[in-house]
Design a protein around this motif. Sequence first.
Motif, PDB file in Angstrom:
ATOM      1  N   SER A 163       0.832  -1.197   0.000  1.00 32.18           N
ATOM      2  CA  SER A 163       0.000   0.000   0.000  1.00 32.18           C
ATOM      3  C   SER A 163       0.871   1.253   0.000  1.00 32.18           C
ATOM      4  CB  SER A 163      -0.922  -0.007   1.217  1.00 32.18           C
ATOM      5  OG  SER A 163      -1.625   1.199   1.302  1.00 32.18           O
ATOM      6  N   ASN A 164       1.938   1.239   0.808  1.00 32.54           N
ATOM      7  CA  ASN A 164       2.853   2.376   0.866  1.00 32.54           C
ATOM      8  C   ASN A 164       3.534   2.585  -0.484  1.00 32.54           C
ATOM      9  OD1 ASN A 164       4.336   4.498   1.904  1.00 32.54           O
ATOM     10  ND2 ASN A 164       5.892   3.171   2.805  1.00 32.54           N
ATOM     11  N   ILE A 165       3.926   1.498  -1.133  1.00 33.16           N
ATOM     12  CA  ILE A 165       4.552   1.599  -2.460  1.00 33.16           C
ATOM     13  C   ILE A 165       3.557   2.174  -3.459  1.00 33.16           C
ATOM     14  CG2 ILE A 165       5.432   0.220  -4.387  1.00 33.16           C
ATOM     15  CD1 ILE A 165       6.775  -1.583  -2.280  1.00 33.16           C
ATOM     16  N   ASN A 166       2.300   1.748  -3.389  1.00 34.49           N
ATOM     17  CA  ASN A 166       1.273   2.287  -4.295  1.00 34.49           C
ATOM     18  C   ASN A 166       1.089   3.785  -4.091  1.00 34.49           C
ATOM     19  OD1 ASN A 166       0.818  -0.178  -5.477  1.00 34.49           O
ATOM     20  ND2 ASN A 166      -0.944  -0.673  -4.206  1.00 34.49           N
ATOM     21  N   GLU A 167       1.103   4.231  -2.822  1.00 28.15           N
ATOM     22  CA  GLU A 167       0.988   5.664  -2.542  1.00 28.15           C
ATOM     23  C   GLU A 167       2.170   6.432  -3.127  1.00 28.15           C
ATOM     24  OE1 GLU A 167       0.598   6.081   1.691  1.00 28.15           O
ATOM     25  OE2 GLU A 167      -1.295   4.978   1.743  1.00 28.15           O
ATOM     26  N   GLN A 168       3.375   5.877  -2.988  1.00 29.44           N
ATOM     27  CA  GLN A 168       4.555   6.524  -3.532  1.00 29.44           C
ATOM     28  C   GLN A 168       4.478   6.612  -5.049  1.00 29.44           C
ATOM     29  OE1 GLN A 168       7.829   4.251  -1.965  1.00 29.44           O
ATOM     30  NE2 GLN A 168       7.777   5.274   0.024  1.00 29.44           N
ATOM     31  N   LEU A 169       4.012   5.546  -5.697  1.00 29.56           N
ATOM     32  CA  LEU A 169       3.872   5.567  -7.153  1.00 29.56           C
ATOM     33  C   LEU A 169       2.851   6.608  -7.595  1.00 29.56           C
ATOM     34  CD1 LEU A 169       3.984   1.768  -8.076  1.00 29.56           C
ATOM     35  CD2 LEU A 169       5.703   3.503  -8.582  1.00 29.56           C
ATOM     36  N   THR A 170       1.767   6.731  -6.846  1.00 30.23           N
ATOM     37  CA  THR A 170       0.761   7.742  -7.163  1.00 30.23           C
ATOM     38  C   THR A 170       1.363   9.138  -7.052  1.00 30.23           C
ATOM     39  OG1 THR A 170      -0.985   6.287  -6.344  1.00 30.23           O
ATOM     40  CG2 THR A 170      -1.515   8.633  -6.515  1.00 30.23           C
ATOM     41  N   GLU A 171       2.137   9.372  -6.001  1.00 31.00           N
ATOM     42  CA  GLU A 171       2.781  10.678  -5.817  1.00 31.00           C
ATOM     43  C   GLU A 171       3.763  10.964  -6.953  1.00 31.00           C
ATOM     44  OE1 GLU A 171       5.822  12.746  -2.639  1.00 31.00           O
ATOM     45  OE2 GLU A 171       4.349  11.308  -1.875  1.00 31.00           O
ATOM     46  N   ILE A 172       4.521   9.958  -7.359  1.00 32.00           N
ATOM     47  CA  ILE A 172       5.472  10.129  -8.468  1.00 32.00           C
ATOM     48  C   ILE A 172       4.721  10.460  -9.752  1.00 32.00           C
ATOM     49  CG2 ILE A 172       7.086   8.885  -9.964  1.00 32.00           C
ATOM     50  CD1 ILE A 172       8.090   7.464  -7.395  1.00 32.00           C
ATOM     51  N   ASN A 173       3.613   9.755 -10.000  1.00 32.88           N
ATOM     52  CA  ASN A 173       2.820  10.028 -11.202  1.00 32.88           C
ATOM     53  C   ASN A 173       2.276  11.456 -11.191  1.00 32.88           C
ATOM     54  OD1 ASN A 173       3.135   7.619 -12.544  1.00 32.88           O
ATOM     55  ND2 ASN A 173       1.356   6.660 -11.598  1.00 32.88           N
TER      56      ASN A 173
END
Length: 186
Positions: free
Chosen positions: A134-144
């Motif tokens: 979940s944390n990785i998904n949040e980071q990917l969303t922020e990067i996008n």
Amino acid sequence: MQIIKSIQNRIYEIRGERAMLDFDLAVLYEVETRVLNQAVKRNIKRFPDDFMFQLTRHEFEGIMTQIENLNLGMSSQFVMTYPTKRPNSALPYAFTEQGVAMLSGILKSDKAINMNIAIMRAFVDVRKILLKQSNINEQLTEINERIGEHDVQLNELYDAMENLIDEKIAQIKWKDRERIGFKIKE
């Protein structure tokens, strides 16, 4: 650690819940599935619908397909045995994490107690893995989102550069134009 991995392979996502099936638990507790289910039925008040539920035929067939696919990819020493044929009336029960915890109160053997501790640890490990994901998904969303902002800023820069180039071209064309009117000789 091997036992935790074995247990994690027996935790399924069913109806949006992480759960274990009665026959898997019976294997881990080293009792017959029938004995496990009898103990549960004698203490049915301890197992509300959010702790234990019976699978539908469709759900069971889907899980059996997952199990068969998992077994194909495992080496022979780790292949688990699962009942392939069950009578129509004997669809398995699924126990959520709370249901498995409740089983510790009705199964009294040392093996059951030790296995319950290992199962609880496996559920905790699965939860940790899901939190990391979940944390990785949040980071990917922020990067996008950042990339999207950068794209907008880069497009603005390209537009400004094109405008400057267009102005330069217009100035050059203005200077090199053919003049009309009176020409003064110097």
